[in-house]
Design a protein around this motif. Structure first.
Motif, PDB file in Angstrom:
ATOM      1  N   ASP A 113      68.577  49.743  65.942  1.00 21.80           N
ATOM      2  CA  ASP A 113      70.017  49.495  65.900  1.00 21.80           C
ATOM      3  C   ASP A 113      70.388  48.211  66.641  1.00 21.80           C
ATOM      4  N   GLN A 114      69.613  47.864  67.654  1.00 19.45           N
ATOM      5  CA  GLN A 114      69.943  46.725  68.517  1.00 19.45           C
ATOM      6  C   GLN A 114      69.405  45.397  67.995  1.00 19.45           C
ATOM      7  N   ILE A 115      68.373  45.452  67.177  1.00 16.51           N
ATOM      8  CA  ILE A 115      67.682  44.220  66.792  1.00 16.51           C
ATOM      9  C   ILE A 115      68.587  43.320  65.953  1.00 16.51           C
ATOM     10  N   GLN A 116      68.573  42.051  66.279  1.00 15.48           N
ATOM     11  CA  GLN A 116      69.351  41.057  65.547  1.00 15.48           C
ATOM     12  C   GLN A 116      68.373  40.167  64.784  1.00 15.48           C
ATOM     13  N   LEU A 117      68.223  40.438  63.514  1.00 16.43           N
ATOM     14  CA  LEU A 117      67.319  39.638  62.699  1.00 16.43           C
ATOM     15  C   LEU A 117      68.123  38.535  62.026  1.00 16.43           C
ATOM     16  N   PRO A 118      67.673  37.295  62.153  1.00 16.75           N
ATOM     17  CA  PRO A 118      68.450  36.199  61.569  1.00 16.75           C
ATOM     18  C   PRO A 118      68.485  36.249  60.045  1.00 16.75           C
ATOM     19  N   PRO A 130      59.465  36.763  65.157  1.00 18.11           N
ATOM     20  CA  PRO A 130      60.295  35.885  64.330  1.00 18.11           C
ATOM     21  C   PRO A 130      59.497  35.200  63.210  1.00 18.11           C
ATOM     22  N   GLU A 131      58.270  34.796  63.500  1.00 11.82           N
ATOM     23  CA  GLU A 131      57.420  34.171  62.486  1.00 11.82           C
ATOM     24  C   GLU A 131      57.064  35.163  61.374  1.00 11.82           C
ATOM     25  N   GLU A 132      56.780  36.412  61.761  1.00 12.22           N
ATOM     26  CA  GLU A 132      56.445  37.441  60.770  1.00 12.22           C
ATOM     27  C   GLU A 132      57.645  37.743  59.881  1.00 12.22           C
ATOM     28  N   TRP A 133      58.854  37.703  60.440  1.00 11.71           N
ATOM     29  CA  TRP A 133      60.087  37.901  59.671  1.00 11.71           C
ATOM     30  C   TRP A 133      60.165  36.860  58.547  1.00 11.71           C
ATOM     31  N   VAL A 134      59.856  35.608  58.887  1.00 10.06           N
ATOM     32  CA  VAL A 134      59.875  34.525  57.901  1.00 10.06           C
ATOM     33  C   VAL A 134      58.775  34.747  56.863  1.00 10.06           C
ATOM     34  N   ARG A 135      57.574  35.060  57.327  1.00  7.81           N
ATOM     35  CA  ARG A 135      56.449  35.243  56.402  1.00  7.81           C
ATOM     36  C   ARG A 135      56.719  36.379  55.414  1.00  7.81           C
ATOM     37  N   GLN A 136      57.258  37.492  55.875  1.00 10.27           N
ATOM     38  CA  GLN A 136      57.515  38.619  54.978  1.00 10.27           C
ATOM     39  C   GLN A 136      58.588  38.280  53.947  1.00 10.27           C
ATOM     40  N   LEU A 150      41.784  23.082  53.319  1.00 13.31           N
ATOM     41  CA  LEU A 150      41.990  23.817  52.063  1.00 13.31           C
ATOM     42  C   LEU A 150      42.275  22.917  50.864  1.00 13.31           C
ATOM     43  N   LYS A 151      42.864  21.749  51.125  1.00 11.76           N
ATOM     44  CA  LYS A 151      43.175  20.778  50.059  1.00 11.76           C
ATOM     45  C   LYS A 151      43.962  21.394  48.905  1.00 11.76           C
ATOM     46  N   THR A 152      45.021  22.114  49.232  1.00 13.61           N
ATOM     47  CA  THR A 152      45.877  22.699  48.203  1.00 13.61           C
ATOM     48  C   THR A 152      46.742  21.617  47.559  1.00 13.61           C
ATOM     49  N   PRO A 153      47.074  21.761  46.267  1.00 18.32           N
ATOM     50  CA  PRO A 153      47.976  20.798  45.629  1.00 18.32           C
ATOM     51  C   PRO A 153      49.377  20.820  46.239  1.00 18.32           C
ATOM     52  N   TYR A 154      49.751  21.964  46.861  1.00 22.58           N
ATOM     53  CA  TYR A 154      51.083  22.080  47.453  1.00 22.58           C
ATOM     54  C   TYR A 154      50.999  22.606  48.878  1.00 22.58           C
ATOM     55  N   LEU A 155      51.904  22.118  49.699  1.00 18.48           N
ATOM     56  CA  LEU A 155      52.027  22.542  51.093  1.00 18.48           C
ATOM     57  C   LEU A 155      53.496  22.791  51.357  1.00 18.48           C
ATOM     58  N   LEU A 156      53.800  23.956  51.926  1.00 15.29           N
ATOM     59  CA  LEU A 156      55.175  24.270  52.249  1.00 15.29           C
ATOM     60  C   LEU A 156      55.261  24.658  53.711  1.00 15.29           C
ATOM     61  N   ILE A 157      56.232  24.095  54.415  1.00  9.99           N
ATOM     62  CA  ILE A 157      56.472  24.421  55.814  1.00  9.99           C
ATOM     63  C   ILE A 157      57.884  24.990  55.875  1.00  9.99           C
ATOM     64  N   SER A 158      58.032  26.162  56.516  1.00 10.75           N
ATOM     65  CA  SER A 158      59.334  26.820  56.535  1.00 10.75           C
ATOM     66  C   SER A 158      59.570  27.544  57.851  1.00 10.75           C
ATOM     67  N   ASN A 159      60.805  27.455  58.341  1.00 12.57           N
ATOM     68  CA  ASN A 159      61.222  28.293  59.463  1.00 12.57           C
ATOM     69  C   ASN A 159      62.203  29.360  58.957  1.00 12.57           C
ATOM     70  N   GLY A 160      62.254  29.514  57.646  1.00 11.66           N
ATOM     71  CA  GLY A 160      63.136  30.494  57.032  1.00 11.66           C
ATOM     72  C   GLY A 160      64.528  29.959  56.756  1.00 11.66           C
ATOM     73  N   LEU A 161      64.909  28.920  57.479  1.00  9.36           N
ATOM     74  CA  LEU A 161      66.225  28.298  57.306  1.00  9.36           C
ATOM     75  C   LEU A 161      66.097  26.975  56.570  1.00  9.36           C
ATOM     76  N   GLN A 162      65.040  26.249  56.925  1.00 12.09           N
ATOM     77  CA  GLN A 162      64.760  24.958  56.301  1.00 12.09           C
ATOM     78  C   GLN A 162      63.350  25.034  55.717  1.00 12.09           C
ATOM     79  N   HIS A 163      63.164  24.428  54.543  1.00 13.20           N
ATOM     80  CA  HIS A 163      61.855  24.447  53.887  1.00 13.20           C
ATOM     81  C   HIS A 163      61.515  23.019  53.475  1.00 13.20           C
ATOM     82  N   ILE A 164      60.281  22.636  53.739  1.00 14.59           N
ATOM     83  CA  ILE A 164      59.794  21.326  53.298  1.00 14.59           C
ATOM     84  C   ILE A 164      58.630  21.586  52.357  1.00 14.59           C
ATOM     85  N   CYS A 165      58.783  21.173  51.105  1.00 10.77           N
ATOM     86  CA  CYS A 165      57.733  21.372  50.110  1.00 10.77           C
ATOM     87  C   CYS A 165      57.125  20.016  49.778  1.00 10.77           C
ATOM     88  N   LEU A 166      55.807  19.932  49.920  1.00  8.54           N
ATOM     89  CA  LEU A 166      55.083  18.694  49.665  1.00  8.54           C
ATOM     90  C   LEU A 166      54.036  18.919  48.588  1.00  8.54           C
TER      91      LEU A 166
END
Length: 157
Positions: free
Chosen positions: A6-11, A44-50, A121-137
């Motif tokens: 009840d108390q948890i504040q998830l962004p 907080p990181e797991e919240w973003v990943r899920q 890993l040499k993936t064709p795509y790389l994405l960095i995200s904090n859940g609010l902002q995403h950078i896709c390369l």
């Protein structure tokens, strides 16, 4: 007495809303990971990943079997773990997603850390995200350089 649930504040994130399975155990909050099929401590990181896992599978229709979490890799003799890797149907790494907590700003240093994982890993795509902002390369393996993309990559064929 109120429970932690009840108390948890998830962004609220800049990703589609979903209803994760949350529970309280041992004084901590836990979230169910549908890929590993187990409860994980809710950070907080797991919240973003899920949220990314849910988005990839339910909205973008990425096949669940092509997603891998926390794949170990060695970089400069140190064992590192990637947050989320999407493979193509031939078993090649396709997309690397590096998740940060919502409070973590996406800076050049954050991007450089994700690029270190990318070197292995040499993936064709790389994405960095904090859940609010995403950078896709996207990565051009011939020119050995990244280009920022305006849209998200399609599921691998």
């Amino acid at each position: 007495m109120d429970s932690k649930l009840d108390q948890i504040q998830l962004p609220q994130l800049n990703l589609p809303h979903f209803e994760p399975q949350l529970m309280e155990k041992e004084g901590k909050m836990w979230i169910f990971d549908s890929l590993r099929k187990k409860q994980l401590v809710l950070t907080p990181e797991e919240w973003v990943r899920q949220h990314w896992i849910n988005f990839l599978i339910t909205k973008l229709k990425f096949p669940k079997g092509l997603l891998a979490l926390e794949k170990g890799l060695v970089y400069n003799k140190l064992l590192k773990r990637t947050d989320l890797v999407v493979w193509d149907k031939n078993g090649n790494p396709y997309l690397l997603i590096e998740c940060k907590a919502p409070k973590v700003k996406l800076t050049q240093k954050t991007i450089e850390q994700a690029c270190m994982y990318h070197k292995e890993l040499k993936t064709p795509y790389l994405l960095i995200s904090n859940g609010l902002q995403h950078i896709c390369l996207s990565f051009d393996s011939v020119a050995e350089k990244f280009t920022q993309e305006k849209s998200f990559p399609e599921p691998p064929l």
